[in-house]
Design a protein around this motif. Sequence first.
Motif, PDB file in Angstrom:
ATOM      1  N   THR A 172       0.824  -1.200   0.000  1.00 54.61           N
ATOM      2  CA  THR A 172       0.000   0.000   0.000  1.00 54.61           C
ATOM      3  C   THR A 172       0.861   1.253   0.000  1.00 54.61           C
ATOM      4  O   THR A 172       0.476   2.277  -0.565  1.00 54.61           O
ATOM      5  CB  THR A 172      -0.947  -0.005   1.206  1.00 54.61           C
ATOM      6  OG1 THR A 172      -1.661  -1.244   1.235  1.00 54.61           O
ATOM      7  CG2 THR A 172      -1.941   1.125   1.131  1.00 54.61           C
ATOM      8  N   TYR A 217      -4.875   6.332   4.581  1.00 52.06           N
ATOM      9  CA  TYR A 217      -5.872   5.856   5.541  1.00 52.06           C
ATOM     10  C   TYR A 217      -5.804   4.336   5.678  1.00 52.06           C
ATOM     11  O   TYR A 217      -5.920   3.803   6.783  1.00 52.06           O
ATOM     12  CB  TYR A 217      -7.265   6.298   5.103  1.00 52.06           C
ATOM     13  CG  TYR A 217      -8.349   5.849   6.027  1.00 52.06           C
ATOM     14  CD1 TYR A 217      -8.461   6.378   7.305  1.00 52.06           C
ATOM     15  CD2 TYR A 217      -9.266   4.887   5.638  1.00 52.06           C
ATOM     16  CE1 TYR A 217      -9.451   5.963   8.162  1.00 52.06           C
ATOM     17  CE2 TYR A 217     -10.260   4.469   6.482  1.00 52.06           C
ATOM     18  CZ  TYR A 217     -10.353   5.010   7.746  1.00 52.06           C
ATOM     19  OH  TYR A 217     -11.330   4.580   8.594  1.00 52.06           O
ATOM     20  N   SER A 218      -5.602   3.642   4.575  1.00 48.99           N
ATOM     21  CA  SER A 218      -5.497   2.182   4.624  1.00 48.99           C
ATOM     22  C   SER A 218      -4.296   1.729   5.440  1.00 48.99           C
ATOM     23  O   SER A 218      -4.373   0.760   6.203  1.00 48.99           O
ATOM     24  CB  SER A 218      -5.400   1.613   3.213  1.00 48.99           C
ATOM     25  OG  SER A 218      -6.560   1.892   2.489  1.00 48.99           O
TER      26      SER A 218
END
Length: 80
Positions: free
Chosen positions: A15, A33-34
């Motif tokens: 990510t 955010y992930s």
Amino acid sequence: MLYLILAVVLCVILTFYRLVKGPCLPDRMAAMYSIGVMFLLVLVLLSSYFERKLLIDVALVYGVLLFINVLVMAKYLREA
């Protein structure tokens, strides 16, 4: 349990690539955010592994701060 934590860390690394190479700012914000949510998951898993209740409290505070950060960034992106 440790294999699950390592799998989450691997997902964070993948990510992070999206965070760096994201095509636009909202995609980068979603990646950030992930990563925060995955870090929260790691804190909860470590709390379960080490049987420490304090890490759950830290994870809850971190989750609230992460949510506030998302709200502030969404307001910023809406104005920009």
